[in-house]
Enzyme design. Structure first.
Site, PDB file in Angstrom:
ATOM      1  N   LYS A   9       0.828  -1.216   0.000  1.00  0.00           N
ATOM      2  CA  LYS A   9       0.000   0.000   0.000  1.00  0.00           C
ATOM      3  C   LYS A   9       0.861   1.265   0.000  1.00  0.00           C
ATOM      4  O   LYS A   9       2.048   1.218   0.371  1.00  0.00           O
ATOM      5  CB  LYS A   9      -0.929  -0.023   1.219  1.00  0.00           C
ATOM      6  CG  LYS A   9      -1.989  -1.132   1.162  1.00  0.00           C
ATOM      7  CD  LYS A   9      -2.984  -0.999   2.326  1.00  0.00           C
ATOM      8  CE  LYS A   9      -4.094  -2.024   2.241  1.00  0.00           C
ATOM      9  NZ  LYS A   9      -5.137  -1.814   3.286  1.00  0.00           N
ATOM     10  N   TYR A  49     -12.549  -2.213  -3.567  1.00  0.00           N
ATOM     11  CA  TYR A  49     -13.135  -2.130  -2.225  1.00  0.00           C
ATOM     12  C   TYR A  49     -14.657  -1.942  -2.280  1.00  0.00           C
ATOM     13  O   TYR A  49     -15.239  -1.347  -1.374  1.00  0.00           O
ATOM     14  CB  TYR A  49     -12.461  -1.010  -1.433  1.00  0.00           C
ATOM     15  CG  TYR A  49     -11.052  -1.365  -0.987  1.00  0.00           C
ATOM     16  CD1 TYR A  49     -10.799  -2.499  -0.209  1.00  0.00           C
ATOM     17  CD2 TYR A  49      -9.964  -0.572  -1.339  1.00  0.00           C
ATOM     18  CE1 TYR A  49      -9.507  -2.832   0.199  1.00  0.00           C
ATOM     19  CE2 TYR A  49      -8.666  -0.905  -0.932  1.00  0.00           C
ATOM     20  CZ  TYR A  49      -8.458  -2.028  -0.162  1.00  0.00           C
ATOM     21  OH  TYR A  49      -7.183  -2.359   0.249  1.00  0.00           O
ATOM     22  N   ASN A 112      -2.408  -0.094   6.968  1.00  0.00           N
ATOM     23  CA  ASN A 112      -1.906  -1.389   7.452  1.00  0.00           C
ATOM     24  C   ASN A 112      -1.006  -2.101   6.438  1.00  0.00           C
ATOM     25  O   ASN A 112      -0.972  -3.322   6.364  1.00  0.00           O
ATOM     26  CB  ASN A 112      -3.082  -2.265   7.909  1.00  0.00           C
ATOM     27  CG  ASN A 112      -4.137  -2.433   6.822  1.00  0.00           C
ATOM     28  OD1 ASN A 112      -3.927  -2.003   5.695  1.00  0.00           O
ATOM     29  ND2 ASN A 112      -5.246  -3.065   7.145  1.00  0.00           N
ATOM     30  N   HIS A 115      -2.372  -5.254   1.350  1.00  0.00           N
ATOM     31  CA  HIS A 115      -3.643  -5.930   1.073  1.00  0.00           C
ATOM     32  C   HIS A 115      -3.309  -7.362   0.679  1.00  0.00           C
ATOM     33  O   HIS A 115      -2.292  -7.600   0.028  1.00  0.00           O
ATOM     34  CB  HIS A 115      -4.374  -5.255  -0.092  1.00  0.00           C
ATOM     35  CG  HIS A 115      -5.461  -6.124  -0.671  1.00  0.00           C
ATOM     36  ND1 HIS A 115      -6.712  -6.195  -0.112  1.00  0.00           N
ATOM     37  CD2 HIS A 115      -5.451  -6.997  -1.719  1.00  0.00           C
ATOM     38  CE1 HIS A 115      -7.440  -7.076  -0.809  1.00  0.00           C
ATOM     39  NE2 HIS A 115      -6.691  -7.574  -1.780  1.00  0.00           N
ATOM     40  N   GLU A 126      -9.065 -10.705  -8.286  1.00  0.00           N
ATOM     41  CA  GLU A 126      -8.139  -9.596  -7.992  1.00  0.00           C
ATOM     42  C   GLU A 126      -6.875  -9.670  -8.852  1.00  0.00           C
ATOM     43  O   GLU A 126      -6.341  -8.638  -9.264  1.00  0.00           O
ATOM     44  CB  GLU A 126      -7.809  -9.577  -6.495  1.00  0.00           C
ATOM     45  CG  GLU A 126      -9.033  -9.223  -5.651  1.00  0.00           C
ATOM     46  CD  GLU A 126      -8.766  -9.136  -4.156  1.00  0.00           C
ATOM     47  OE1 GLU A 126      -7.654  -9.488  -3.717  1.00  0.00           O
ATOM     48  OE2 GLU A 126      -9.685  -8.707  -3.431  1.00  0.00           O
TER      49      GLU A 126
HETATM   50  N1  UDP Z   1     -10.280  -0.520   6.851  1.00  0.00           N
HETATM   51  C1  UDP Z   1     -10.360   0.638   7.633  1.00  0.00           C
HETATM   52  N2  UDP Z   1     -11.140   0.595   8.760  1.00  0.00           N
HETATM   53  C2  UDP Z   1     -11.842  -0.517   9.138  1.00  0.00           C
HETATM   54  C3  UDP Z   1     -11.745  -1.668   8.331  1.00  0.00           C
HETATM   55  C4  UDP Z   1     -10.953  -1.644   7.194  1.00  0.00           C
HETATM   56  O1  UDP Z   1      -9.749   1.651   7.316  1.00  0.00           O
HETATM   57  O2  UDP Z   1     -12.534  -0.487  10.167  1.00  0.00           O
HETATM   58  C5  UDP Z   1      -9.417  -0.496   5.652  1.00  0.00           C
HETATM   59  C6  UDP Z   1      -8.064  -1.184   5.878  1.00  0.00           C
HETATM   60  O3  UDP Z   1      -7.075  -0.496   5.132  1.00  0.00           O
HETATM   61  C7  UDP Z   1      -8.316  -2.576   5.304  1.00  0.00           C
HETATM   62  C8  UDP Z   1      -9.205  -2.253   4.117  1.00  0.00           C
HETATM   63  O4  UDP Z   1     -10.068  -1.218   4.594  1.00  0.00           O
HETATM   64  O5  UDP Z   1      -7.104  -3.232   4.950  1.00  0.00           O
HETATM   65  C9  UDP Z   1     -10.038  -3.418   3.611  1.00  0.00           C
HETATM   66  O6  UDP Z   1     -10.809  -3.924   4.664  1.00  0.00           O
HETATM   67  P1  UDP Z   1     -11.040  -5.486   4.844  1.00  0.00           P
HETATM   68  O7  UDP Z   1     -12.129  -5.670   5.850  1.00  0.00           O
HETATM   69  O8  UDP Z   1     -11.212  -6.136   3.512  1.00  0.00           O
HETATM   70  O9  UDP Z   1      -9.658  -5.954   5.557  1.00  0.00           O
HETATM   71  P2  UDP Z   1      -8.388  -6.750   4.999  1.00  0.00           P
HETATM   72  O10 UDP Z   1      -8.903  -7.807   4.063  1.00  0.00           O
HETATM   73  O11 UDP Z   1      -7.489  -5.744   4.316  1.00  0.00           O
HETATM   74  O12 UDP Z   1      -7.723  -7.329   6.226  1.00  0.00           O
HETATM   75 MG    MG Z   2     -10.169  -7.588   2.453  1.00  0.00          MG
END
Ligand code: UDP
Ligand code: MG
Length: 157
Positions: A9, A49, A112, A115, A126
């Site tokens: 990211k 997303y 974080n 991805h 994807e």
């Molecule tokens: N995210 C955020 N706040 C939240 C949950 C998710 O900013 O409460 C962001 C974070 O960068 C995350 C991305 O949205 O990696 C995608 O969310 P997902 O639930 O798919 O999590 P991931 O698969 O990345 O663990």
């Molecule tokens: Mg995800």
């Protein structure tokens, strides 16, 4: 072998973590079969997303994914999707276990660092989103037989 998608990211690019992140996957024995730097357009972010578009944090997430380029990587290995999710750790980096990439490199639930695809089905979608067929590389590995057992080679390759 199974393939999955990771995105390094913008926050990781800005913080100079590209090498550390790539190294984590390489050390594990996962193989890079595609890699490219790009800016995520509005269209790609909205599509990638889409499952989060109604969440209050979506505008912040979108801005964070467009704050710098990303590096999209396709990586391969036995049960790569689940293995990579374990290596990456929980979404909220403060809750991600030490030893995971998010657990070791981030304090944030948004910024974080990586991805990773969350299912085999989504990984296929994807990978297609970021790579044309000619941008993925199928090549001989000299060390596969030292990375996997004979039974695993039968099962996963
Ligand atoms: N995210 C955020 N706040 C939240 C949950 C998710 O900013 O409460 C962001 C974070 O960068 C995350 C991305 O949205 O990696 C995608 O969310 P997902 O639930 O798919 O999590 P991931 O698969 O990345 O663990
Ligand atoms: Mg995800």
């Amino acid at each position: 072998m199974e393939k999955t998608l990771i995105l390094i990211k913008p926050n990781a690019i800005q913080r100079g973590l590209i090498g550390d992140i790539v190294t984590r996957f390489e050390r594990k024995g996962l193989r890079f079969v595609g890699m490219k730097m790009l800016f995520m357009t509005d269209e790609i972010v909205n599509e990638h997303y889409a499952h989060l578009k109604n969440r209050p944090f979506f505008p912040y997430l979108k801005a964070s994914m467009q704050a710098a380029p990303i590096i999209a990587c396709c990586i391969e290995g036995a049960e790569a999707v689940d293995t990579v999710r374990l290596l990456v750790g929980a979404t909220n980096s403060r809750k991600a276990l030490p030893g995971t990439i998010r657990g070791d490199f981030s304090m944030s639930g948004e910024q974080n660092v990586v991805h990773a695809s969350d299912s085999v089905e989504n990984a296929l979608i994807e990978i297609d989103r970021f790579f044309a067929p000619g941008e993925l590389f199928d090549y001989e590995s000299a060390v596969t037989r030292f990375e996997y057992g004979g039974e695993e080679s039968q099962k996963f390759m």
